[in-house]
Each structure stands twice: as structure tokens, then as C-alpha cells.
Design a protein around this motif. Structure first.
Motif, PDB file in Angstrom:
ATOM      1  N   ARG A  88       0.825  -1.202   0.000  1.00 24.33           N
ATOM      2  CA  ARG A  88       0.000   0.000   0.000  1.00 24.33           C
ATOM      3  C   ARG A  88       0.869   1.267   0.000  1.00 24.33           C
ATOM      4  NH1 ARG A  88      -5.319   0.764   1.330  1.00 24.33           N
ATOM      5  NH2 ARG A  88      -5.460  -1.357   2.152  1.00 24.33           N
ATOM      6  N   ARG A  89       1.970   1.239   0.775  1.00 17.61           N
ATOM      7  CA  ARG A  89       2.861   2.401   0.792  1.00 17.61           C
ATOM      8  C   ARG A  89       3.485   2.638  -0.577  1.00 17.61           C
ATOM      9  NH1 ARG A  89       4.511   0.176   5.819  1.00 17.61           N
ATOM     10  NH2 ARG A  89       6.352  -0.741   4.815  1.00 17.61           N
ATOM     11  N   TYR A  90       3.763   1.555  -1.315  1.00 15.70           N
ATOM     12  CA  TYR A  90       4.466   1.663  -2.593  1.00 15.70           C
ATOM     13  C   TYR A  90       3.508   2.037  -3.732  1.00 15.70           C
ATOM     14  CZ  TYR A  90       8.056   0.515  -6.069  1.00 15.70           C
ATOM     15  OH  TYR A  90       8.979   0.569  -7.086  1.00 15.70           O
ATOM     16  N   TYR A  91       2.323   1.372  -3.787  1.00 19.75           N
ATOM     17  CA  TYR A  91       1.413   1.543  -4.922  1.00 19.75           C
ATOM     18  C   TYR A  91       0.167   2.389  -4.598  1.00 19.75           C
ATOM     19  CZ  TYR A  91       4.038  -1.913  -7.603  1.00 19.75           C
ATOM     20  OH  TYR A  91       5.022  -2.583  -8.299  1.00 19.75           O
ATOM     21  N   ARG A  92       0.032   2.813  -3.341  1.00 13.74           N
ATOM     22  CA  ARG A  92      -1.107   3.618  -2.920  1.00 13.74           C
ATOM     23  C   ARG A  92      -2.435   2.866  -3.055  1.00 13.74           C
ATOM     24  NH1 ARG A  92       1.511   7.177   0.142  1.00 13.74           N
ATOM     25  NH2 ARG A  92       3.134   8.255  -1.015  1.00 13.74           N
ATOM     26  N   MET A  93      -2.393   1.553  -3.012  1.00 17.48           N
ATOM     27  CA  MET A  93      -3.594   0.722  -2.991  1.00 17.48           C
ATOM     28  C   MET A  93      -3.227  -0.633  -2.402  1.00 17.48           C
ATOM     29  SD  MET A  93      -4.111  -0.437  -6.995  1.00 17.48           S
ATOM     30  CE  MET A  93      -3.979   1.232  -7.624  1.00 17.48           C
ATOM     31  N   SER A  94      -4.215  -1.380  -1.983  1.00 19.68           N
ATOM     32  CA  SER A  94      -3.949  -2.674  -1.384  1.00 19.68           C
ATOM     33  C   SER A  94      -3.641  -3.712  -2.467  1.00 19.68           C
ATOM     34  CB  SER A  94      -5.157  -3.144  -0.570  1.00 19.68           C
ATOM     35  OG  SER A  94      -6.230  -3.482  -1.436  1.00 19.68           O
ATOM     36  N   PRO A  95      -2.988  -4.827  -2.114  1.00 16.82           N
ATOM     37  CA  PRO A  95      -2.738  -5.893  -3.102  1.00 16.82           C
ATOM     38  C   PRO A  95      -4.033  -6.403  -3.714  1.00 16.82           C
ATOM     39  CG  PRO A  95      -1.428  -6.262  -1.122  1.00 16.82           C
ATOM     40  CD  PRO A  95      -2.372  -5.139  -0.810  1.00 16.82           C
ATOM     41  N   ARG A  96      -5.106  -6.508  -2.916  1.00 16.37           N
ATOM     42  CA  ARG A  96      -6.385  -6.991  -3.438  1.00 16.37           C
ATOM     43  C   ARG A  96      -6.960  -6.026  -4.470  1.00 16.37           C
ATOM     44  NH1 ARG A  96      -8.775 -10.997  -1.105  1.00 16.37           N
ATOM     45  NH2 ARG A  96      -7.702 -10.571   0.880  1.00 16.37           N
ATOM     46  N   GLN A  97      -6.865  -4.733  -4.174  1.00 12.66           N
ATOM     47  CA  GLN A  97      -7.350  -3.736  -5.141  1.00 12.66           C
ATOM     48  C   GLN A  97      -6.546  -3.783  -6.425  1.00 12.66           C
ATOM     49  OE1 GLN A  97      -6.863  -0.385  -2.478  1.00 12.66           O
ATOM     50  NE2 GLN A  97      -9.072  -0.103  -2.269  1.00 12.66           N
ATOM     51  N   TYR A  98      -5.228  -3.948  -6.295  1.00 13.26           N
ATOM     52  CA  TYR A  98      -4.353  -4.013  -7.463  1.00 13.26           C
ATOM     53  C   TYR A  98      -4.689  -5.234  -8.304  1.00 13.26           C
ATOM     54  CZ  TYR A  98      -0.053  -3.810 -10.230  1.00 13.26           C
ATOM     55  OH  TYR A  98       0.848  -3.742 -11.268  1.00 13.26           O
ATOM     56  N   ARG A  99      -4.915  -6.378  -7.645  1.00 15.79           N
ATOM     57  CA  ARG A  99      -5.241  -7.616  -8.362  1.00 15.79           C
ATOM     58  C   ARG A  99      -6.561  -7.470  -9.119  1.00 15.79           C
ATOM     59  NH1 ARG A  99      -5.072 -13.278  -5.183  1.00 15.79           N
ATOM     60  NH2 ARG A  99      -3.191 -13.757  -6.400  1.00 15.79           N
ATOM     61  N   ASN A 100      -7.531  -6.788  -8.534  1.00 14.36           N
ATOM     62  CA  ASN A 100      -8.826  -6.627  -9.184  1.00 14.36           C
ATOM     63  C   ASN A 100      -8.761  -5.701 -10.392  1.00 14.36           C
ATOM     64  OD1 ASN A 100     -10.053  -8.315  -7.315  1.00 14.36           O
ATOM     65  ND2 ASN A 100     -10.660  -6.628  -5.959  1.00 14.36           N
ATOM     66  N   LEU A 101      -7.735  -4.834 -10.441  1.00 16.34           N
ATOM     67  CA  LEU A 101      -7.565  -3.936 -11.582  1.00 16.34           C
ATOM     68  C   LEU A 101      -6.995  -4.661 -12.796  1.00 16.34           C
ATOM     69  CD1 LEU A 101      -6.126  -0.708  -9.915  1.00 16.34           C
ATOM     70  CD2 LEU A 101      -8.420  -1.022 -10.870  1.00 16.34           C
ATOM     71  N   SER A 102      -6.286  -5.762 -12.537  1.00 22.30           N
ATOM     72  CA  SER A 102      -5.557  -6.461 -13.606  1.00 22.30           C
ATOM     73  C   SER A 102      -6.509  -7.215 -14.522  1.00 22.30           C
ATOM     74  CB  SER A 102      -4.536  -7.425 -13.001  1.00 22.30           C
ATOM     75  OG  SER A 102      -3.651  -6.722 -12.144  1.00 22.30           O
TER      76      SER A 102
END
Length: 303
Positions: free
Chosen positions: A289-303
Motif C-alpha cells: 500500500r505504501r508503494y502503490y497507494r492501494m492494497s494488493p487486493r485492489q491491485y489484483r482486481n484492476l488487472s
């Protein structure tokens, strides 16, 4: 690391100090020593005030001491003459001193001095810096901008102790060793980027190849690449980074790749976290979250 119980160390006061040093009054004035100790994470945090005394640390004191590691001391007030091996320093307010507890030394503090110290355990020092002997007695330049920044950082680290989760604090402490060393050695003699580009890429590849391994430390990486630990650290410094920062960056890149990979769509976040060398899913999620400004789950759902 420390055989003495924390409460015992905190209450022992002057006697505990004398177990580490052969202390005598330096004048007719009273010899006063005041110390407060806190064991936080893997490190010992010490606040010290001394006046009117001098001390010597020989083989006998080393054998009986409860300390084993590297002292990083911030001098806040007063003056103190310190010697370790062939190095002798006159410490004043604003200075930083590194000292390995396995070496003999002496001090003379007639007028009084105070400071804050972190004792980094031997195993942490060896993982990050190799032997502490070669840097023992190293003194900062209190007028150097790097020293001012380093002091500010280490003061904040003292303030964080006891207020931060232990696994996060230990990560910060390990990274602090590299930062301290690089600030202390300076950058005047660092090789230029062109001559170290291949070595830098080798270090980056080694990190990528061993992400998730327990044996991913500066010392282990240097050994695998056949270079000295100092060469590895100065190469990274030349390219504007540290081992810890480069590892964190490569972990986040690998994490993003894994979260986007169709082949890993069924992998849980805990499995991904452990494969990257994180303590648990919460540690991984906070770093992501600190690196991408979103949670891993949110990032995965964007893919």
C-alpha cells in the motif's frame, strides 16, 4: 544477544556500567553516571549522562560484559575523549561515534557528557555490514549535512522504539545500519556509475534470483558475487540506493507481477507474501500500500 534481563539492566545503573568498564574518578569531583536502558526489538537503547570519571575496557571487561555488537552513539552535550585501537576522538555535541564492543577502548569525561546510543547485536551487524571491527572508532563530521540528516533520523528511531510493532522496528533498525555506514564513510571516493554499472546489475540480479530466501542479506549477496561487502555497498551508493531500498523495490515489482499473473490467480495473498520473504500478509499489504497507494487486493482486481 544480551544475557542480562531488561529489568535487571535498567535497575543495575552504575554497577551495570562498571561491569562493562573499569571506571575511576578523574578528579576530586564526584564521579556520576546515569543510564536508562530499553530493550526494543533486537536492539538495546541507552540514554547516558556521565561526569568526572574515566574508564578503560580491557580483555577482562570484554569477557564479563553483557554487550556484544556495535554501538552507534549520538552525543548531545558536553565533551568526551574516546580511544579505540589506533583511533582517538574528542567527541562533542552533534557528533556520532561507531564502536565495536569486542574491542578494547578507553574514555575520559571530566566536564560531563550526555548522549543516546543504540547497541545493534552482532548478528545484525554481520548481516548488514560484515565485521564491525573495521569501522569501530569511526567518527562523523558534525558540520557535514549527512551527519545532520543522520542524527535527525536516529533521534526519530529512538522515539519510535516502544511505539512500533517489533517486526517493523527491526526492519527499520537493519536499514539504519546501512544508512549510518554510508553517511559516515561519505561519498568522495565512490567510483563513478559507468565503472560500476555491471556490478550494480549483478547485485540487482542476485536480489531478484533470491527474493524470498532467508539468505538474502548484503553479506550473503556479496559472497555469492565474489565481491567485498564494502564494494557492494559503495556500488549501490554510487547508484543512489542501498541494499534494503533495492530489495524493497524489487519485491514490490515482483509482487505486482505475481498479482497480475493468470497462473497465480488462485494463489492467496498470504502465499504471495511468504514467497517474497514477508513475515505475513499484513506486513506485505502495508508495504504494498505504501508503494502503490492501494492494497494488493485492489491491485489484483484492476488487472
Amino acid at each position: 544477544m544480551f544475557q542480562m534481563d531488561t529489568a535487571q539492566a535498567c535497575s543495575a545503573g552504575y554497577d551495570w556500567f562498571r561491569s562493562c568498564w573499569n571506571v575511576v574518578p578523574s578528579s576530586k569531583e564526584d564521579c556520576t553516571i546515569s543510564q536508562k536502558h530499553r530493550l526494543q526489538g533486537d536492539c538495546l537503547f541507552v540514554d547516558t549522562k556521565i561526569r568526572g570519571c574515566e574508564g578503560h575496557r580491557g580483555e577482562n571487561e570484554i569477557v564479563h560484559s553483557q554487550e556484544d555488537g556495535l554501538y552507534v552513539t549520538l552525543y548531545n552535550a558536553g565533551g568526551l575523549r574516546f580511544s579505540a585501537g589506533s583511533r582517538e576522538s574528542v567527541m562533542q555535541a552533534g557528533d556520532i561515534l561507531l564502536w565495536d564492543t569486542s574491542l578494547t577502548g578507553s574514555f575520559d569525561c571530566r566536564a560531563g557528557a550526555s548522549g543516546r546510543t543504540i547497541l545493534f547485536p552482532r548478528r545484525m551487524v554481520e548481516r548488514r555490514l560484515g565485521s564491525g571491527n573495521r569501522i569501530s572508532g569511526m567518527q562523523s563530521d558534525r558540520h557535514d549535512a549527512r551527519t545532520l540528516l543522520l542524527r535527525s533520523y536516529l533521534e526519530k528511531l529512538h522515539d519510535l522504539a516502544g511505539k512500533t510493532a517489533e517486526y517493523i522496528l527491526n526492519d527499520l533498525l537493519e536499514a539504519s545500519l546501512e544508512l549510518t555506514y554510508l553517511c559516515m564513510i561519505g561519498g568522495d571516493d565512490l567510483p563513478d556509475r559507468a565503472r560500476t554499472r555491471a556490478a550494480f546489475q549483478d547485485i540487482r540480479k542476485d536480489i531478484r534470483d533470491h527474493i524470498g530466501s532467508e539468505d538474502l542479506t548484503p553479506a550473503a549477496s556479496a559472497a555469492r558475487l565474489g565481491m567485498s561487502l564494502r564494494s557492494l555497498q559503495t556500488t549501490l551508493s554510487t547508484h543512489g540506493t542501498t541494499f534494503t531500498a533495492l530489495l524493497a523495490n524489487e519485491r514490490m515489482k515482483r509482487a505486482a507481477q505475481m498479482l497480475r499473473s493468470p497462473a497465480l490467480a488462485g494463489a492467496s495473498l498470504s502465499e504471495i507474501a511468504l514467497s517474497l520473504g514477508f513475515y505475513d500478509q499484513a506486513h506485505f499489504s502495508n508495504a504494498f500500500r505504501r508503494y502503490y497507494r492501494m492494497s494488493p487486493r485492489q491491485y489484483r482486481n484492476l488487472s
